[in-house]
Scaffold this motif. Structure first.
Motif, PDB file in Angstrom:
ATOM      1  N   TRP A   5      -2.886   2.593  -9.525  1.00  0.00           N
ATOM      2  CA  TRP A   5      -3.489   3.220  -8.353  1.00  0.00           C
ATOM      3  C   TRP A   5      -3.014   2.609  -7.042  1.00  0.00           C
ATOM      4  CZ3 TRP A   5      -6.409   7.588  -8.648  1.00  0.00           C
ATOM      5  CH2 TRP A   5      -6.826   7.960  -9.939  1.00  0.00           C
ATOM      6  N   ASP A   6      -2.568   1.357  -7.093  1.00  0.00           N
ATOM      7  CA  ASP A   6      -2.106   0.692  -5.878  1.00  0.00           C
ATOM      8  C   ASP A   6      -0.591   0.722  -5.725  1.00  0.00           C
ATOM      9  OD1 ASP A   6      -4.671  -0.041  -4.943  1.00  0.00           O
ATOM     10  OD2 ASP A   6      -4.713  -1.733  -6.330  1.00  0.00           O
ATOM     11  N   LEU A   7       0.088   1.453  -6.609  1.00  0.00           N
ATOM     12  CA  LEU A   7       1.538   1.582  -6.472  1.00  0.00           C
ATOM     13  C   LEU A   7       1.894   2.291  -5.178  1.00  0.00           C
ATOM     14  CD1 LEU A   7       2.724   2.719 -10.036  1.00  0.00           C
ATOM     15  CD2 LEU A   7       3.236   0.541  -8.924  1.00  0.00           C
ATOM     16  N   GLU A   8       2.931   1.817  -4.505  1.00  0.00           N
ATOM     17  CA  GLU A   8       3.428   2.521  -3.331  1.00  0.00           C
ATOM     18  C   GLU A   8       4.183   3.771  -3.769  1.00  0.00           C
ATOM     19  OE1 GLU A   8       5.677  -0.013  -0.811  1.00  0.00           O
ATOM     20  OE2 GLU A   8       3.989  -1.366  -0.400  1.00  0.00           O
ATOM     21  N   ARG A  21      -3.380   6.100  -4.999  1.00  0.00           N
ATOM     22  CA  ARG A  21      -4.774   6.441  -4.693  1.00  0.00           C
ATOM     23  C   ARG A  21      -4.868   7.319  -3.454  1.00  0.00           C
ATOM     24  NH1 ARG A  21      -8.453   3.788  -1.331  1.00  0.00           N
ATOM     25  NH2 ARG A  21     -10.678   4.097  -1.829  1.00  0.00           N
ATOM     26  N   LYS A  22      -4.100   7.013  -2.421  1.00  0.00           N
ATOM     27  CA  LYS A  22      -4.158   7.810  -1.196  1.00  0.00           C
ATOM     28  C   LYS A  22      -3.632   9.217  -1.438  1.00  0.00           C
ATOM     29  CE  LYS A  22      -3.206   7.770   3.740  1.00  0.00           C
ATOM     30  NZ  LYS A  22      -2.748   6.983   4.904  1.00  0.00           N
ATOM     31  N   TRP A  53       1.926   5.283   1.742  1.00  0.00           N
ATOM     32  CA  TRP A  53       0.849   5.783   0.900  1.00  0.00           C
ATOM     33  C   TRP A  53       0.907   5.123  -0.479  1.00  0.00           C
ATOM     34  CZ3 TRP A  53      -0.682  11.617   1.354  1.00  0.00           C
ATOM     35  CH2 TRP A  53      -0.889  11.935   2.701  1.00  0.00           C
ATOM     36  N   THR A  54      -0.262   4.971  -1.082  1.00  0.00           N
ATOM     37  CA  THR A  54      -0.374   4.536  -2.470  1.00  0.00           C
ATOM     38  C   THR A  54      -0.724   5.743  -3.336  1.00  0.00           C
ATOM     39  OG1 THR A  54      -2.738   4.094  -2.261  1.00  0.00           O
ATOM     40  CG2 THR A  54      -1.213   2.263  -1.757  1.00  0.00           C
TER      41      THR A  54
END
Length: 268
Positions: free
Chosen positions: A35-38, A48-49, A45-46
């Protein structure tokens, strides 16, 4: 480009629902660290974003279809999930709500839009491709190759070329897409793109012509000064800026300067 008996807006809502399901299934399979991968194709953005953006866009579009007016997404009750496990159902619910609103309103209901067709049905189409392209962004961040229904890819290229001139209102570089008759050809190399109302008409080839007042396009088999060839899903990613002229998944022929001019300015 569609048969007289086709109902493209119904098809768009069905494909939106299917794309939302693909996105939900993708999110359901993520690990805690994913979820925190760029996301390289969405700088800053990740994962999650991107997921939040997809679900927010669905709810924003549904609100505008209900009211017919431009809505402020900051004023909406988005109901973000409390945990990552809730994102798949949240994505499904947002897309289903938009599909219901379009069905209830009627595809031809006048609705605010930044695009050239201000109707409820146009938002089903816009959100279909918003979902599909961003689902691809997440897959690219995970090191995968996105796969697309040919109907989605072909319609997505059509839609991109249709709405691009209107994007100049917030993406001024689009106004630089002018010329003196230079042509760019997009050619899908798939052996067949299938059948259906969104695939009726000329095959999966596009000719873009730059003119002093802007550009025009049509689906046709023709030679261009520059050409991009590849599977239709890869052409879809190309027009939406997810592949570059140097990507190994596509083949570039002819005038590279013309192609670079298009790529630099054809984005929003």
């Amino acid at each position: 480009m569609m048969s007289e008996t086709a109902n493209p807006h119904l098809v768009h809502t069905e494909l939106l629902t299917a794309e939302a399901e693909r996105a939900a299934a993708l999110l359901a399979g993520l690990g805690p660290d994913d979820w925190d991968l760029e996301v390289p194709t969405c700088p800053g953005w990740t994962v999650r974003k991107v997921a939040r953006h997809i679900g927010t866009a669905h709810r924003w579009a549904a609100a505008m279809v209900r009211s017919g007016l431009r809505e402020d997404p900051r004023a909406l009750d988005l109901g973000f999930p409390a945990s990552y496990d809730g994102y798949p159902d949240w994505i499904r619910a947002g897309a289903a709500d938009l599909a219901r609103e379009v069905g209830a309103a009627g595809a031809d209901k006048p609705v605010w839009s930044w695009g050239p067709v201000p109707t409820a049905g146009s938002w089903a189409r816009r959100m279909l491709h918003e979902t599909a392209v961003h689902r691809g962004d997440i897959e690219l961040a995970l090191g995968r190759t996105p796969q697309y229904d040919p109907a989605v890819a072909v319609d997505g290229i059509d839609e991109f070329l249709t709405v691009l001139p209107s994007a100049a209102a917030f993406a001024p570089r689009v106004r630089a897409l002018t010329g003196d008759g230079e042509t760019l050809h997009l050619h899908a190399t798939d052996s067949g793109t299938g059948t259906g109302p969104l695939l009726d008409g000329p095959g999966a080839e596009w000719l873009i012509t730059l003119e002093p007042g802007g550009f025009r396009w049509r689906r046709t088999h023709a030679k261009g000064a520059a050409a991009v060839r590849g599977p239709v899903g890869e052409l879809y990613l190309f027009v939406w800026g997810r592949r570059t002229p140097r990507s190994k998944e596509i083949e570039v022929l002819g005038d590279h300067t013309l192609l670079d001019h298009w790529v630099v300015n054809a984005s929003f």
